[in-house]
Design a protein around this motif. Structure first.
Motif, short mmCIF file in Angstrom:
data_model
loop_
_atom_site.label_atom_id
_atom_site.label_comp_id
_atom_site.label_asym_id
_atom_site.label_seq_id
_atom_site.Cartn_x
_atom_site.Cartn_y
_atom_site.Cartn_z
N GLU A 31 -14.89 -22.26 31.05
CA GLU A 31 -14.73 -21.74 29.69
C GLU A 31 -15.23 -20.30 29.63
OE1 GLU A 31 -16.22 -22.54 25.06
OE2 GLU A 31 -16.55 -24.04 26.63
N TYR A 32 -14.40 -19.43 29.08
CA TYR A 32 -14.76 -18.02 28.90
C TYR A 32 -14.89 -17.77 27.40
CZ TYR A 32 -14.97 -13.12 30.40
OH TYR A 32 -15.38 -11.84 30.70
N THR A 33 -16.05 -17.31 26.97
CA THR A 33 -16.27 -16.93 25.58
C THR A 33 -16.30 -15.41 25.51
OG1 THR A 33 -17.58 -18.93 25.18
CG2 THR A 33 -17.78 -17.13 23.57
N TYR A 34 -15.37 -14.84 24.76
CA TYR A 34 -15.23 -13.39 24.71
C TYR A 34 -16.16 -12.78 23.66
CZ TYR A 34 -11.16 -14.44 27.51
OH TYR A 34 -10.33 -14.89 28.49
N ALA A 35 -16.33 -11.46 23.75
CA ALA A 35 -17.24 -10.76 22.85
C ALA A 35 -16.81 -10.89 21.40
CB ALA A 35 -17.33 -9.29 23.26
N ASN A 36 -15.52 -11.04 21.14
CA ASN A 36 -15.04 -11.15 19.76
C ASN A 36 -15.05 -12.59 19.24
OD1 ASN A 36 -12.91 -12.32 21.08
ND2 ASN A 36 -11.34 -10.95 20.29
N GLY A 37 -15.53 -13.52 20.05
CA GLY A 37 -15.63 -14.91 19.62
C GLY A 37 -14.47 -15.79 20.06
N ASP A 38 -13.40 -15.21 20.59
CA ASP A 38 -12.30 -16.01 21.13
C ASP A 38 -12.79 -16.80 22.33
OD1 ASP A 38 -10.79 -14.70 19.25
OD2 ASP A 38 -9.47 -13.69 20.69
N THR A 39 -12.14 -17.93 22.60
CA THR A 39 -12.52 -18.73 23.77
C THR A 39 -11.27 -19.17 24.54
OG1 THR A 39 -12.52 -20.82 22.54
CG2 THR A 39 -14.61 -19.62 22.67
N TYR A 40 -11.43 -19.27 25.84
CA TYR A 40 -10.41 -19.90 26.69
C TYR A 40 -11.09 -21.01 27.48
CZ TYR A 40 -7.34 -20.88 30.61
OH TYR A 40 -6.56 -21.54 31.54
N THR A 41 -10.52 -22.19 27.43
CA THR A 41 -11.04 -23.32 28.18
C THR A 41 -9.90 -23.93 28.98
OG1 THR A 41 -12.60 -23.80 26.37
CG2 THR A 41 -12.27 -25.52 28.03
N GLY A 42 -10.06 -23.95 30.29
CA GLY A 42 -9.00 -24.51 31.11
C GLY A 42 -9.11 -24.13 32.56
N GLU A 43 -7.95 -24.05 33.20
CA GLU A 43 -7.90 -23.83 34.65
C GLU A 43 -7.87 -22.35 35.00
OE1 GLU A 43 -5.53 -27.58 36.43
OE2 GLU A 43 -4.35 -26.40 35.00
N TRP A 44 -8.47 -22.04 36.16
CA TRP A 44 -8.54 -20.68 36.68
C TRP A 44 -8.10 -20.68 38.14
CZ3 TRP A 44 -10.54 -16.52 33.70
CH2 TRP A 44 -11.06 -16.89 32.47
N ARG B 133 -2.40 -9.51 20.98
CA ARG B 133 -3.14 -8.26 21.22
C ARG B 133 -4.61 -8.54 21.48
NH1 ARG B 133 0.26 -6.29 17.12
NH2 ARG B 133 -1.33 -6.65 15.55
N GLY B 134 -5.18 -9.47 20.67
CA GLY B 134 -6.58 -9.81 20.89
C GLY B 134 -6.78 -10.44 22.24
N GLU B 135 -5.83 -11.30 22.63
CA GLU B 135 -5.94 -11.97 23.92
C GLU B 135 -5.80 -10.97 25.06
OE1 GLU B 135 -4.26 -13.45 27.41
OE2 GLU B 135 -2.76 -13.25 25.85
#
Length: 274
Positions: free
Chosen positions: A103-116, A260-262
């Protein structure tokens, strides 16, 4: 890439810098120890035969910090990386790269949870946009939204296929009021004057949504060769607003804002990569 190449790359120790800890009979750093490296970084953790191996915490002079497993001086296994901008990654590492599940939590509060895979979002994953509450659930390829997916908004969702972060081909919008709008996204050609050369082809030209029919809820998905036989919804007002409320300009704009945020967050990930 940025010049922050040291952000995720620890300095090889060998016998450099200050060290306070256990050694084996050959004099190698082995066991538990603390080190201060020549560049100002510090490490507190386990060693095997002179290498950081096992559990440890590595603090970078720029404020970044990694806590987790090592194998021969490289992040390998489970670990958490805190970045100077406030973002963080928690999950699997292989050979110093985000690889596996995390899980990656970005500085703007967005999150990605999954495979890398090889430091990039790759496989199946969920990206949540904090500002809107929308989320993308589906496929990723080399950091980009690609493959079958659902883009879920507050009171409706889109189910279809994506390519390079944009919806493409057949799909459907599913609305909480109990109906669906079927159609497809078509890559439009940018209008230009006769004889004018197109600069940067397809740049910033989002696919346009072409609606076909509104139906009751169905089980059809992008897997199907053909959509279901159209059955008019019992709400006549839907026909009145379908061309406006679900127009490409409005809906694509909402998706583009999230994209754009992503993309900005992908740039944050890239900082520190060589």
């Amino acid at each position: 890439m940025s010049d922050l190449s040291s952000e995720e790359t620890e300095e090889a120790e060998a016998d450099l810098g200050e060290y306070d800890g256990e050694r084996n009979s050959e004099g190698e750093r082995h066991g538990r120890g603390k080190a201060r490296l020549p560049n100002g970084d510090t490490y507190d953790g386990e060693y095997e035969h002179g290498f950081r191996s096992g559990q440890g915490t590595y603090r970078f002079r720029n404020g970044a910090c990694y806590t987790g497993e090592y194998l021969q001086n490289k992040k390998h296994g489970q670990g958490i990386f805190f970045y100077p901008d406030g973002s963080k990654y928690e999950g699997d590492w292989v050979n110093d790269q985000r690889h596996g599940y995390g899980e990656y939590t970005y500085a703007n509060g967005d999150t990605y949870t999954g495979e890398w895979f090889n430091h990039n979002r790759h496989g199946q994953g969920t990206y949540v946009y904090k500002d809107t509450g929308s989320k993308y659930v589906g496929g990723w390829v080399n950091g980009n939204q690609e493959g079958e997916a659902e883009l879920i908004h507050l009171n409706h969702r889109f189910k279809g296929k994506f390519l390079n972060g944009n919806p493409i081909g057949r799909g459907k919008y599913i609305f909480d009021i109990g109906c669906e709008q079927h159609g497809e996204y078509i890559q439009s050609e940018q209008d230009k004057a006769e004889g004018e050369e197109e600069e940067e082809p397809s740049l910033l030209v989002a696919p346009k949504w072409k609606a076909s029919e509104i139906t009751k809820l169905t089980l059809w998905t992008p897997h199907g060769e053909n959509p279901p036989s159209p059955r008019k919804a019992s709400l006549p007002s839907l026909h009145e607003v379908s061309s406006e409320v679900f127009s490409p300009a409005r809906d694509a704009g909402e998706e583009d804002e999230g994209s754009r945020g992503e993309e900005e967050n992908k740039d944050q990930e890239d900082q520190g990569e060589e």
